[in-house]
Design a protein around this motif. Structure first.
Motif, PDB file in Angstrom:
ATOM      1  N   MET A   1       0.913  -1.238   0.037  1.00  0.00           N
ATOM      2  CA  MET A   1       0.038  -0.082  -0.075  1.00  0.00           C
ATOM      3  C   MET A   1       0.966   1.213  -0.051  1.00  0.00           C
ATOM      4  O   MET A   1       0.791   2.398  -0.767  1.00  0.00           O
ATOM      5  CB  MET A   1      -0.774   0.089   1.404  1.00  0.00           C
ATOM      6  CG  MET A   1      -1.641   1.191   1.220  1.00  0.00           C
ATOM      7  SD  MET A   1      -3.048   0.836   2.428  1.00  0.00           S
ATOM      8  CE  MET A   1      -2.159   1.781   3.947  1.00  0.00           C
ATOM      9  N   LEU A   2       1.851   1.257   0.765  1.00  0.00           N
ATOM     10  CA  LEU A   2       2.597   2.458   0.835  1.00  0.00           C
ATOM     11  C   LEU A   2       3.748   2.395  -0.264  1.00  0.00           C
ATOM     12  O   LEU A   2       4.208   3.656  -0.444  1.00  0.00           O
ATOM     13  CB  LEU A   2       3.533   2.389   2.382  1.00  0.00           C
ATOM     14  CG  LEU A   2       2.503   2.508   3.610  1.00  0.00           C
ATOM     15  CD1 LEU A   2       3.668   2.303   4.642  1.00  0.00           C
ATOM     16  CD2 LEU A   2       1.832   3.793   3.533  1.00  0.00           C
ATOM     17  N   SER A   3       3.784   1.612  -1.016  1.00  0.00           N
ATOM     18  CA  SER A   3       4.932   1.604  -2.117  1.00  0.00           C
ATOM     19  C   SER A   3       4.420   2.322  -3.382  1.00  0.00           C
ATOM     20  O   SER A   3       5.287   2.632  -4.358  1.00  0.00           O
ATOM     21  CB  SER A   3       4.995   0.061  -2.699  1.00  0.00           C
ATOM     22  OG  SER A   3       3.906  -0.534  -3.325  1.00  0.00           O
ATOM     23  N   GLY A   4       3.162   2.844  -3.332  1.00  0.00           N
ATOM     24  CA  GLY A   4       2.722   3.346  -4.613  1.00  0.00           C
ATOM     25  C   GLY A   4       2.029   3.036  -5.680  1.00  0.00           C
ATOM     26  O   GLY A   4       1.749   3.429  -6.626  1.00  0.00           O
ATOM     27  N   TYR A   5       1.701   1.427  -5.475  1.00  0.00           N
ATOM     28  CA  TYR A   5       1.184   0.706  -6.531  1.00  0.00           C
ATOM     29  C   TYR A   5      -0.487   0.699  -6.604  1.00  0.00           C
ATOM     30  O   TYR A   5      -0.901   0.144  -7.337  1.00  0.00           O
ATOM     31  CB  TYR A   5       1.730  -0.609  -6.412  1.00  0.00           C
ATOM     32  CG  TYR A   5       2.898  -0.841  -6.788  1.00  0.00           C
ATOM     33  CD1 TYR A   5       3.626  -0.759  -7.937  1.00  0.00           C
ATOM     34  CD2 TYR A   5       3.839  -1.530  -5.784  1.00  0.00           C
ATOM     35  CE1 TYR A   5       4.947  -0.666  -8.378  1.00  0.00           C
ATOM     36  CE2 TYR A   5       5.293  -1.402  -6.165  1.00  0.00           C
ATOM     37  CZ  TYR A   5       5.841  -1.156  -7.412  1.00  0.00           C
ATOM     38  OH  TYR A   5       7.085  -1.566  -7.677  1.00  0.00           O
ATOM     39  N   ILE A   6      -0.993   1.515  -5.853  1.00  0.00           N
ATOM     40  CA  ILE A   6      -2.472   1.601  -5.761  1.00  0.00           C
ATOM     41  C   ILE A   6      -2.882   2.839  -6.399  1.00  0.00           C
ATOM     42  O   ILE A   6      -2.360   3.977  -5.853  1.00  0.00           O
ATOM     43  CB  ILE A   6      -2.883   1.523  -4.223  1.00  0.00           C
ATOM     44  CG1 ILE A   6      -2.612   0.040  -3.827  1.00  0.00           C
ATOM     45  CG2 ILE A   6      -4.250   1.605  -4.179  1.00  0.00           C
ATOM     46  CD1 ILE A   6      -2.770  -0.195  -2.364  1.00  0.00           C
ATOM     47  N   ASP A   7      -3.715   2.737  -7.126  1.00  0.00           N
ATOM     48  CA  ASP A   7      -4.422   3.966  -7.812  1.00  0.00           C
ATOM     49  C   ASP A   7      -5.386   4.438  -6.993  1.00  0.00           C
ATOM     50  O   ASP A   7      -6.574   3.796  -6.872  1.00  0.00           O
ATOM     51  CB  ASP A   7      -4.872   3.599  -9.132  1.00  0.00           C
ATOM     52  CG  ASP A   7      -5.551   4.865 -10.095  1.00  0.00           C
ATOM     53  OD1 ASP A   7      -5.591   6.286  -9.323  1.00  0.00           O
ATOM     54  OD2 ASP A   7      -5.836   4.744 -11.005  1.00  0.00           O
ATOM     55  N   TRP A   8      -5.432   5.142  -6.049  1.00  0.00           N
ATOM     56  CA  TRP A   8      -6.219   5.436  -4.976  1.00  0.00           C
ATOM     57  C   TRP A   8      -7.599   6.287  -5.483  1.00  0.00           C
ATOM     58  O   TRP A   8      -8.596   6.000  -5.092  1.00  0.00           O
ATOM     59  CB  TRP A   8      -5.536   6.529  -4.071  1.00  0.00           C
ATOM     60  CG  TRP A   8      -4.578   5.720  -3.079  1.00  0.00           C
ATOM     61  CD1 TRP A   8      -3.414   5.930  -3.184  1.00  0.00           C
ATOM     62  CD2 TRP A   8      -5.092   4.730  -1.994  1.00  0.00           C
ATOM     63  NE1 TRP A   8      -2.785   5.053  -2.024  1.00  0.00           N
ATOM     64  CE2 TRP A   8      -3.669   4.428  -1.419  1.00  0.00           C
ATOM     65  CE3 TRP A   8      -6.158   4.289  -1.558  1.00  0.00           C
ATOM     66  CZ2 TRP A   8      -3.752   3.335  -0.439  1.00  0.00           C
ATOM     67  CZ3 TRP A   8      -6.160   3.280  -0.619  1.00  0.00           C
ATOM     68  CH2 TRP A   8      -4.888   2.794   0.010  1.00  0.00           C
ATOM     69  N   GLN A   9      -7.204   6.919  -6.544  1.00  0.00           N
ATOM     70  CA  GLN A   9      -8.662   7.413  -7.354  1.00  0.00           C
ATOM     71  C   GLN A   9      -9.460   6.358  -7.707  1.00  0.00           C
ATOM     72  O   GLN A   9     -10.950   6.347  -7.501  1.00  0.00           O
ATOM     73  CB  GLN A   9      -8.256   8.408  -8.478  1.00  0.00           C
ATOM     74  CG  GLN A   9      -7.709   9.920  -7.802  1.00  0.00           C
ATOM     75  CD  GLN A   9      -7.391  10.637  -9.045  1.00  0.00           C
ATOM     76  OE1 GLN A   9      -7.342  10.334 -10.384  1.00  0.00           O
ATOM     77  NE2 GLN A   9      -7.176  12.249  -8.662  1.00  0.00           N
TER      78      GLN A   9
END
Length: 62
Positions: A1-9
């Motif tokens: 989650m913290l690695s930036g692989y999730i597109d939060w939008q």
């Protein structure tokens, strides 16, 4: 989650859509449950529509 692989939008869109769909679906199911087999009939119709769509997509790829 913290690695930036999730597109939060996109994740927020899915969460919002799921929450709204759940609320709308629950209210609709409660209204239809008092009727004689309306919920079962609607569900069966949706299953048939999906089946026809899947067959149609399969035939197009032949």
């Amino acid at each position: 989650m913290l690695s930036g692989y999730i597109d939060w939008q996109l994740a927020a869109l899915f969460i919002l859509g799921g929450a709204l769909g759940s609320l709308f679906g629950t209210r609709t199911a409660r209204r239809m449950s008092g009727s004689s087999n309306h919920l079962t009939t609607v569900f069966a119709c949706i299953i048939f529509i999906v089946a026809i769509y899947m067959i149609w997509q399969g035939v197009q790829k032949l």
